[in-house]
Design a protein around this motif. Structure first.
Motif, PDB file in Angstrom:
ATOM      1  N   ALA A 124      72.070  43.835  -6.882  1.00 12.32           N
ATOM      2  CA  ALA A 124      71.171  44.969  -7.112  1.00 12.32           C
ATOM      3  C   ALA A 124      71.516  46.133  -6.189  1.00 12.32           C
ATOM      4  CB  ALA A 124      69.723  44.537  -6.893  1.00 12.32           C
ATOM      5  N   ALA A 125      71.838  45.845  -4.939  1.00 15.36           N
ATOM      6  CA  ALA A 125      72.219  46.907  -4.000  1.00 15.36           C
ATOM      7  C   ALA A 125      73.535  47.552  -4.420  1.00 15.36           C
ATOM      8  CB  ALA A 125      72.329  46.343  -2.584  1.00 15.36           C
ATOM      9  N   ALA A 126      74.495  46.751  -4.855  1.00 13.22           N
ATOM     10  CA  ALA A 126      75.788  47.294  -5.284  1.00 13.22           C
ATOM     11  C   ALA A 126      75.623  48.185  -6.511  1.00 13.22           C
ATOM     12  CB  ALA A 126      76.759  46.157  -5.577  1.00 13.22           C
ATOM     13  N   LEU A 127      74.806  47.770  -7.460  1.00 11.13           N
ATOM     14  CA  LEU A 127      74.572  48.584  -8.650  1.00 11.13           C
ATOM     15  C   LEU A 127      73.849  49.879  -8.298  1.00 11.13           C
ATOM     16  CD1 LEU A 127      73.586  45.851 -11.245  1.00 11.13           C
ATOM     17  CD2 LEU A 127      75.724  47.150 -11.140  1.00 11.13           C
ATOM     18  N   ALA A 128      72.884  49.796  -7.404  1.00 15.10           N
ATOM     19  CA  ALA A 128      72.141  50.996  -7.010  1.00 15.10           C
ATOM     20  C   ALA A 128      73.053  51.986  -6.286  1.00 15.10           C
ATOM     21  CB  ALA A 128      70.964  50.607  -6.120  1.00 15.10           C
ATOM     22  N   LEU A 129      73.871  51.503  -5.372  1.00 14.30           N
ATOM     23  CA  LEU A 129      74.776  52.393  -4.649  1.00 14.30           C
ATOM     24  C   LEU A 129      75.858  52.962  -5.558  1.00 14.30           C
ATOM     25  CD1 LEU A 129      75.099  50.438  -1.297  1.00 14.30           C
ATOM     26  CD2 LEU A 129      73.887  52.582  -1.699  1.00 14.30           C
ATOM     27  N   GLY A 130      76.331  52.155  -6.495  1.00 13.44           N
ATOM     28  CA  GLY A 130      77.311  52.647  -7.463  1.00 13.44           C
ATOM     29  C   GLY A 130      76.724  53.730  -8.347  1.00 13.44           C
ATOM     30  N   ALA A 131      75.504  53.530  -8.796  1.00  7.69           N
ATOM     31  CA  ALA A 131      74.835  54.534  -9.627  1.00  7.69           C
ATOM     32  C   ALA A 131      74.592  55.817  -8.835  1.00  7.69           C
ATOM     33  CB  ALA A 131      73.511  53.983 -10.150  1.00  7.69           C
ATOM     34  N   TYR A 132      74.253  55.697  -7.574  1.00  4.17           N
ATOM     35  CA  TYR A 132      74.040  56.875  -6.731  1.00  4.17           C
ATOM     36  C   TYR A 132      75.341  57.657  -6.554  1.00  4.17           C
ATOM     37  CZ  TYR A 132      72.778  59.753  -2.722  1.00  4.17           C
ATOM     38  OH  TYR A 132      72.566  60.806  -1.880  1.00  4.17           O
ATOM     39  N   GLY A 133      76.449  56.953  -6.382  1.00  7.26           N
ATOM     40  CA  GLY A 133      77.742  57.622  -6.256  1.00  7.26           C
ATOM     41  C   GLY A 133      78.143  58.336  -7.534  1.00  7.26           C
ATOM     42  N   VAL A 134      77.881  57.723  -8.669  1.00  4.27           N
ATOM     43  CA  VAL A 134      78.169  58.378  -9.949  1.00  4.27           C
ATOM     44  C   VAL A 134      77.280  59.604 -10.113  1.00  4.27           C
ATOM     45  CG1 VAL A 134      78.029  58.104 -12.459  1.00  4.27           C
ATOM     46  CG2 VAL A 134      79.047  56.312 -11.064  1.00  4.27           C
ATOM     47  N   TYR A 135      76.026  59.497  -9.727  1.00  3.35           N
ATOM     48  CA  TYR A 135      75.088  60.615  -9.814  1.00  3.35           C
ATOM     49  C   TYR A 135      75.559  61.805  -8.973  1.00  3.35           C
ATOM     50  CZ  TYR A 135      70.837  63.316  -9.039  1.00  3.35           C
ATOM     51  OH  TYR A 135      69.918  64.324  -8.935  1.00  3.35           O
ATOM     52  N   ARG A 136      76.152  61.529  -7.809  1.00  4.72           N
ATOM     53  CA  ARG A 136      76.634  62.597  -6.937  1.00  4.72           C
ATOM     54  C   ARG A 136      77.984  63.154  -7.368  1.00  4.72           C
ATOM     55  NH1 ARG A 136      76.414  61.264  -0.763  1.00  4.72           N
ATOM     56  NH2 ARG A 136      77.857  62.969  -0.988  1.00  4.72           N
ATOM     57  N   GLY A 137      78.612  62.550  -8.360  1.00  5.60           N
ATOM     58  CA  GLY A 137      79.884  63.051  -8.855  1.00  5.60           C
ATOM     59  C   GLY A 137      81.094  62.505  -8.112  1.00  5.60           C
ATOM     60  N   GLU A 138      80.909  61.470  -7.341  1.00  8.90           N
ATOM     61  CA  GLU A 138      82.012  60.917  -6.567  1.00  8.90           C
ATOM     62  C   GLU A 138      82.991  60.138  -7.431  1.00  8.90           C
ATOM     63  OE1 GLU A 138      80.393  58.712  -3.323  1.00  8.90           O
ATOM     64  OE2 GLU A 138      79.371  60.455  -2.502  1.00  8.90           O
ATOM     65  N   ALA A 139      82.539  59.662  -8.585  1.00 10.33           N
ATOM     66  CA  ALA A 139      83.430  58.905  -9.460  1.00 10.33           C
ATOM     67  C   ALA A 139      84.565  59.793  -9.962  1.00 10.33           C
ATOM     68  CB  ALA A 139      82.651  58.322 -10.632  1.00 10.33           C
ATOM     69  N   ILE A 140      84.273  61.049 -10.233  1.00  7.82           N
ATOM     70  CA  ILE A 140      85.298  61.977 -10.697  1.00  7.82           C
ATOM     71  C   ILE A 140      86.354  62.164  -9.618  1.00  7.82           C
ATOM     72  CG2 ILE A 140      85.716  64.368 -11.393  1.00  7.82           C
ATOM     73  CD1 ILE A 140      82.869  64.323 -12.611  1.00  7.82           C
ATOM     74  N   ASP A 141      85.926  62.327  -8.372  1.00 12.14           N
ATOM     75  CA  ASP A 141      86.874  62.495  -7.265  1.00 12.14           C
ATOM     76  C   ASP A 141      87.758  61.269  -7.108  1.00 12.14           C
ATOM     77  OD1 ASP A 141      85.832  64.983  -6.707  1.00 12.14           O
ATOM     78  OD2 ASP A 141      84.426  64.216  -5.201  1.00 12.14           O
TER      79      ASP A 141
END
Length: 47
Positions: A14-31
């Protein structure tokens, strides 16, 4: 003990999914994908 172990893995997931979703929300996945693409192209010799 087995129940505690299952609970730990559930909370870690649950923590990994939440942190992953937060990173995607901030646009870090594109970087991350842009950097991975650059490294891949350099390794092949195109970039």
């Amino acid at each position: 003990m087995n129940k505690l172990k299952n609970y730990f893995w559930l909370m870690a997931l649950a923590a990994a999914l939440a942190l992953g979703a937060y990173g995607v929300y901030r646009g870090e996945a594109i970087d991350v994908f842009e950097k991975a693409r650059t490294i891949c192209l350099e390794c092949v010799g195109i970039g």
